[in-house]
Design an enzyme around this catalytic site. Structure first.
Site, PDB file in Angstrom:
ATOM      1  N   LYS A  20      -3.076 -24.750   1.717  1.00 15.28           N
ATOM      2  CA  LYS A  20      -3.526 -23.517   2.344  1.00 15.28           C
ATOM      3  C   LYS A  20      -2.670 -22.358   1.846  1.00 15.28           C
ATOM      4  O   LYS A  20      -1.508 -22.602   1.523  1.00 15.28           O
ATOM      5  CB  LYS A  20      -3.509 -23.594   3.873  1.00 15.28           C
ATOM      6  CG  LYS A  20      -2.279 -24.183   4.546  1.00 15.28           C
ATOM      7  CD  LYS A  20      -0.910 -23.650   4.363  1.00 15.28           C
ATOM      8  CE  LYS A  20      -0.511 -22.243   4.603  1.00 15.28           C
ATOM      9  NZ  LYS A  20       0.938 -22.003   4.354  1.00 15.28           N
TER      10      LYS A  20
ATOM     11  N   TYR B 157      -2.392 -20.024  10.190  1.00 15.58           N
ATOM     12  CA  TYR B 157      -2.342 -21.079  11.211  1.00 15.58           C
ATOM     13  C   TYR B 157      -2.978 -20.604  12.520  1.00 15.58           C
ATOM     14  O   TYR B 157      -3.617 -21.377  13.234  1.00 15.58           O
ATOM     15  CB  TYR B 157      -0.893 -21.522  11.471  1.00 15.58           C
ATOM     16  CG  TYR B 157      -0.345 -22.402  10.385  1.00 15.58           C
ATOM     17  CD1 TYR B 157      -0.626 -23.766  10.350  1.00 15.58           C
ATOM     18  CD2 TYR B 157       0.460 -21.883   9.375  1.00 15.58           C
ATOM     19  CE1 TYR B 157      -0.123 -24.587   9.351  1.00 15.58           C
ATOM     20  CE2 TYR B 157       0.961 -22.687   8.363  1.00 15.58           C
ATOM     21  CZ  TYR B 157       0.665 -24.036   8.356  1.00 15.58           C
ATOM     22  OH  TYR B 157       1.155 -24.841   7.360  1.00 15.58           O
TER      23      TYR B 157
END
Ligand code: NDP
Length: 372
Positions: A138, A223
């Protein structure tokens, strides 16, 4: 896929679908890799032998379904060390110039791309063209357009694309999702995600727009973006955002220091989130429903994750996130296993689409619709 338009329509349709299975048994809480296993194993090459690549390799030593069999690196000394440590033969070692020839290597099934953000797009597409499954860290890309191109390239090459969302396999997180899906929290109306740390060395790639694609949002704010979706169980339809900067020398143009953002969800829930590179002790999720609440703090660090709900403490044992992630990803690739929360390319693309909207909203100061 016949055309790019058709592909985007399909992606949009899947984005609208409820992304989390309504009922499931929290099987990760029973994760046990001590049992003997003699089934198929996913043979993985890691690309980018940096700090996170090192952590993943170490964790993979405890995997039963995934094994490190190759490396791709621009640093010959690291390759030598990894060869010794992990018993990797010379023929499974590549650099960034020659790794396309991995297509002729039957000892590697998948490549895990763990390089700076801006490199993911091109590297994943090359991995797909070499006919290998791609696991990508990510953020999967710098924006939704790049993410869609990666999804398309992997579909075209008939390989899987997974994104390194390790929290999607974390037991306490999954227990909260189970409770929510079972109606134990009632109708969910609010999520708070606080994600940040104080970043050091001003010369690192994370503070270079060319390599990072932004600042805290791409790295740690993601996140809260991703977490808001799996905690609420829907995809947001609008966003507002405010950016603040106290140190314009360290955080240059295009490198965000702090962004607060709010997300609105189709069922009426709202999320209030913070992404920052200048404050420590920010690793907290809070979910509020009409019948109960759940909180995680720390919520996305390497663990142990700590959590409690209105019913009390969550006491599932700590598991090494990257070990479980790689075993579960091997099961997805080799056995077609369906994870509770998806980790596929579309999932990464959704986060990129939301981050695009957050950057736009912060720039314009306007509420921005997210059209799926
Ligand atoms: P590092 O800087 O520690 O490592 C990156 C590695 O990429 C380098 O060591 C290098 O390896 C390789 N590389 C290739 N080109 C470049 C370049 N131009 N500049 C710098 N490095 C280059 O970064 P991290 O390992 O912390 O992060 C890598 C990726 O992993 C990021 O996308 C990050 O967001 C993600 N990440 C995910 C985490 C998670 O929990 N899921 C946690 C931490 C990071 P080599 O010398 O072998 O070529």
């Amino acid at each position: 896929m016949n055309s790019r338009r058709e592909f985007l329509q399909k992606l949009t349709a899947s984005a609208m679908a409820f992304s989390i299975l309504p009922e499931f048994e929290n099987e990760i809480t029973k994760y046990n890799n001590d049992q003997p296993y003699d089934g198929p194993v996913l043979r993985v090459a890691i690309m980018g032998l940096g700090s996170y690549g090192t952590r993943v390799a170490e964790a993979m030593q405890s995997c039963k379904m995934a094994k490190l069999t190759g490396v791709i690196s621009g640093t010959p000394d690291k390759i030598k060390n990894w060869q010794t440590k992990y018993n990797i033969p010379e023929k499974n070692c590549y650099n960034y110039e020659n790794f396309d020839s991995i297509k002729d290597n039957p000892d590697i099934d998948a490549v895990y791309v763990i390089t700076p953000n801006a490199l993911h797009h091109g590297q994943v597409i090359r991995v797909a063209k070499a006919g290998k499954h791609a696991i990508c860290e990510k953020p999967m890309a710098l924006n939704a357009k790049e993410g869609a191109e990666m999804v398309e390239a992997c579909k075209k090459a008939n390989v899987k694309l997974l994104v390194g969302y390790r929290m999607h396999f974390e037991p306490k997180t999954l227990e909260i999702i189970r409770m929510r899906n079972a109606g134990e929290l009632g109708k969910v109306l609010f999520f708070q995600g606080l994600c940040g740390f104080r970043i050091g060395d001003p010369t690192q790639w994370r503070l270079n727009k060319q390599l990072a694609g932004g600042g805290s949002m791409m790295d740690i704010g993601i996140y809260a973006v991703n977490g808001s979706r799996y905690m609420i169980g829907e995809d947001p339809v609008w966003v507002t955002a405010q950016e603040t900067k106290t140190d314009p020398i360290k955080f240059k143009e295009g490198v965000d220091e702090t962004i607060q953002f709010q997300l609105g969800f189709p069922g009426g829930a709202v999320a209030s989130c913070l992404s920052t590179y200048i404050m420590n002790n920010l690793d907290r999720f809070f979910l509020n429903g009409e019948k109960g609440f759940a909180e995680l703090q720390p919520s996305t660090g390497y663990g142990p994750i700590k959590g409690r709900t209105n019913k009390g403490e969550l006491d599932f044992p700590h598991v090494t996130h990257q070990t479980v992630q790689m075993d579960e990803m091997a099961a997805i690739i080799l056995q077609g296993k369906q994870p509770v929360v998806p980790v596929d390319g579309e999932e990464g693309w959704k986060d990129m689409k939301i981050i695009d909207a957050i950057f736009l909203a912060a720039k314009t100061g306007k509420k921005t619709a997210i059209k799926w």
